[in-house]
Design a protein around this motif. Structure first.
Motif, PDB file in Angstrom:
ATOM      1  N   VAL A 108       0.843  -1.196   0.000  1.00  0.00           N
ATOM      2  CA  VAL A 108       0.000   0.000   0.000  1.00  0.00           C
ATOM      3  C   VAL A 108       0.877   1.244   0.000  1.00  0.00           C
ATOM      4  O   VAL A 108       1.803   1.362   0.797  1.00  0.00           O
ATOM      5  CB  VAL A 108      -0.940   0.029   1.228  1.00  0.00           C
ATOM      6  CG1 VAL A 108      -1.717   1.336   1.296  1.00  0.00           C
ATOM      7  CG2 VAL A 108      -1.886  -1.158   1.202  1.00  0.00           C
ATOM      8  N   GLU A 109       0.579   2.143  -0.927  1.00  0.00           N
ATOM      9  CA  GLU A 109       1.220   3.450  -0.973  1.00  0.00           C
ATOM     10  C   GLU A 109       0.091   4.472  -0.960  1.00  0.00           C
ATOM     11  O   GLU A 109      -0.895   4.321  -1.687  1.00  0.00           O
ATOM     12  CB  GLU A 109       2.060   3.604  -2.236  1.00  0.00           C
ATOM     13  CG  GLU A 109       2.708   4.959  -2.371  1.00  0.00           C
ATOM     14  CD  GLU A 109       3.528   5.113  -3.657  1.00  0.00           C
ATOM     15  OE1 GLU A 109       4.283   6.079  -3.735  1.00  0.00           O
ATOM     16  OE2 GLU A 109       3.391   4.265  -4.580  1.00  0.00           O
ATOM     17  N   GLU A 157       7.346   4.404   8.055  1.00  0.00           N
ATOM     18  CA  GLU A 157       6.400   4.262   6.945  1.00  0.00           C
ATOM     19  C   GLU A 157       6.196   5.576   6.190  1.00  0.00           C
ATOM     20  O   GLU A 157       5.734   5.567   5.055  1.00  0.00           O
ATOM     21  CB  GLU A 157       5.033   3.769   7.450  1.00  0.00           C
ATOM     22  CG  GLU A 157       5.058   2.396   8.081  1.00  0.00           C
ATOM     23  CD  GLU A 157       5.298   2.451   9.593  1.00  0.00           C
ATOM     24  OE1 GLU A 157       5.091   1.407  10.250  1.00  0.00           O
ATOM     25  OE2 GLU A 157       5.689   3.516  10.117  1.00  0.00           O
ATOM     26  N   ILE A 214       3.231   7.733   2.240  1.00  0.00           N
ATOM     27  CA  ILE A 214       3.289   6.638   3.211  1.00  0.00           C
ATOM     28  C   ILE A 214       3.270   5.304   2.479  1.00  0.00           C
ATOM     29  O   ILE A 214       2.558   5.144   1.485  1.00  0.00           O
ATOM     30  CB  ILE A 214       2.078   6.715   4.174  1.00  0.00           C
ATOM     31  CG1 ILE A 214       2.155   8.010   5.000  1.00  0.00           C
ATOM     32  CG2 ILE A 214       1.995   5.498   5.071  1.00  0.00           C
ATOM     33  CD1 ILE A 214       0.944   8.257   5.881  1.00  0.00           C
ATOM     34  N   ALA A 239       2.879   1.001   3.402  1.00  0.00           N
ATOM     35  CA  ALA A 239       2.499   0.053   4.453  1.00  0.00           C
ATOM     36  C   ALA A 239       2.376  -1.340   3.848  1.00  0.00           C
ATOM     37  O   ALA A 239       2.221  -1.490   2.640  1.00  0.00           O
ATOM     38  CB  ALA A 239       1.179   0.476   5.094  1.00  0.00           C
ATOM     39  N   TYR A 274      -1.907   0.099   7.309  1.00  0.00           N
ATOM     40  CA  TYR A 274      -2.108   1.512   6.986  1.00  0.00           C
ATOM     41  C   TYR A 274      -3.154   2.126   7.925  1.00  0.00           C
ATOM     42  O   TYR A 274      -2.963   3.222   8.460  1.00  0.00           O
ATOM     43  CB  TYR A 274      -2.541   1.646   5.523  1.00  0.00           C
ATOM     44  CG  TYR A 274      -2.886   3.053   5.117  1.00  0.00           C
ATOM     45  CD1 TYR A 274      -1.895   4.023   5.003  1.00  0.00           C
ATOM     46  CD2 TYR A 274      -4.205   3.407   4.875  1.00  0.00           C
ATOM     47  CE1 TYR A 274      -2.221   5.323   4.641  1.00  0.00           C
ATOM     48  CE2 TYR A 274      -4.534   4.706   4.519  1.00  0.00           C
ATOM     49  CZ  TYR A 274      -3.535   5.659   4.406  1.00  0.00           C
ATOM     50  OH  TYR A 274      -3.861   6.940   4.062  1.00  0.00           O
ATOM     51  N   SER A 275      -4.234   1.414   8.163  1.00  0.00           N
ATOM     52  CA  SER A 275      -5.288   1.893   9.051  1.00  0.00           C
ATOM     53  C   SER A 275      -4.756   2.089  10.468  1.00  0.00           C
ATOM     54  O   SER A 275      -5.043   3.111  11.111  1.00  0.00           O
ATOM     55  CB  SER A 275      -6.458   0.904   9.059  1.00  0.00           C
ATOM     56  OG  SER A 275      -7.464   1.323   9.957  1.00  0.00           O
ATOM     57  N   SER A 323      -6.865  11.189   2.469  1.00  0.00           N
ATOM     58  CA  SER A 323      -5.977  10.161   1.936  1.00  0.00           C
ATOM     59  C   SER A 323      -6.317   9.805   0.508  1.00  0.00           C
ATOM     60  O   SER A 323      -7.492   9.739   0.141  1.00  0.00           O
ATOM     61  CB  SER A 323      -6.066   8.879   2.768  1.00  0.00           C
ATOM     62  OG  SER A 323      -5.640   9.104   4.075  1.00  0.00           O
ATOM     63  N   VAL A 325      -5.112   6.617  -1.854  1.00  0.00           N
ATOM     64  CA  VAL A 325      -4.343   5.382  -1.978  1.00  0.00           C
ATOM     65  C   VAL A 325      -3.982   5.191  -3.446  1.00  0.00           C
ATOM     66  O   VAL A 325      -4.832   5.351  -4.330  1.00  0.00           O
ATOM     67  CB  VAL A 325      -5.138   4.172  -1.439  1.00  0.00           C
ATOM     68  CG1 VAL A 325      -4.409   2.870  -1.703  1.00  0.00           C
ATOM     69  CG2 VAL A 325      -5.395   4.349   0.056  1.00  0.00           C
TER      70      VAL A 325
END
Length: 155
Positions: free
Chosen positions: A63-64, A91, A108, A110, A116-117, A135, A137
């Motif tokens: 995840v970015e 992160e 970020i 993750a 991420y959460s 955010s 994603v």
């Protein structure tokens, strides 16, 4: 900066592990001339560091996200605390102060959405200094480079 410096910087941006002898062949200089030029470019601040770029996928970072942060307070101690907290989070790859609707933009990475959460809820929010976050994603990378545009040559 002359044409040869620019060529060396362009080559080093794509692969800094090249030996000076290999670079010398590509720019038609001797290895010792290349070494001197690279040392000068480092001393002059054009080259900040030589690093290995790691693969997010190989490291399991799936995840970015880009996160726009608006602060609840601009008191110096609150801002310093936010900076310290963000700087300590591995992160968070980038944190930039910005103009516009948000105060900061974070990049970020993750392992997954659950990680991420947790990062968002436990590390970013809930400290009283952040008023809001927005955010985005990343779904797909269209272009990703670490190479900077180089200025035109003077010679």
């Amino acid at each position: 900066m002359d044409k040869l410096d620019r060529q060396l910087l362009a080559l080093l941006q794509t692969d800094a592990s090249r030996a000076h002898a290999d670079l010398a062949k590509l720019v038609n200089l001797s290895p010792s001339q290349v070494s001197r030029r690279v040392a000068r470019l480092e001393a002059d601040g054009y080259i900040r560091a030589t690093v290995a770029l790691l693969s997010e996928a190989a490291l399991g970072l799936q995840v970015e996200a880009y996160v726009a942060v608006a602060m609840a307070s601009y008191a110096p101690d609150v801002v310093r605390g936010f900076h310290a907290r963000i700087s300590a989070l591995e992160e968070v790859l980038d944190c930039r102060a910005t103009t516009g609707d948000s105060d900061y933009l974070l990049r970020i990475v993750a392992r997954d959405l659950a990680s991420y959460s947790r990062l968002m809820n436990e590390q970013l929010l809930g400290h009283g200094d952040v008023a809001s976050v927005r955010s985005s994603v990343v779904l797909d990378r269209i272009k990703h480079t670490t190479s900077l545009p180089l200025p035109p040559t003077s010679a």
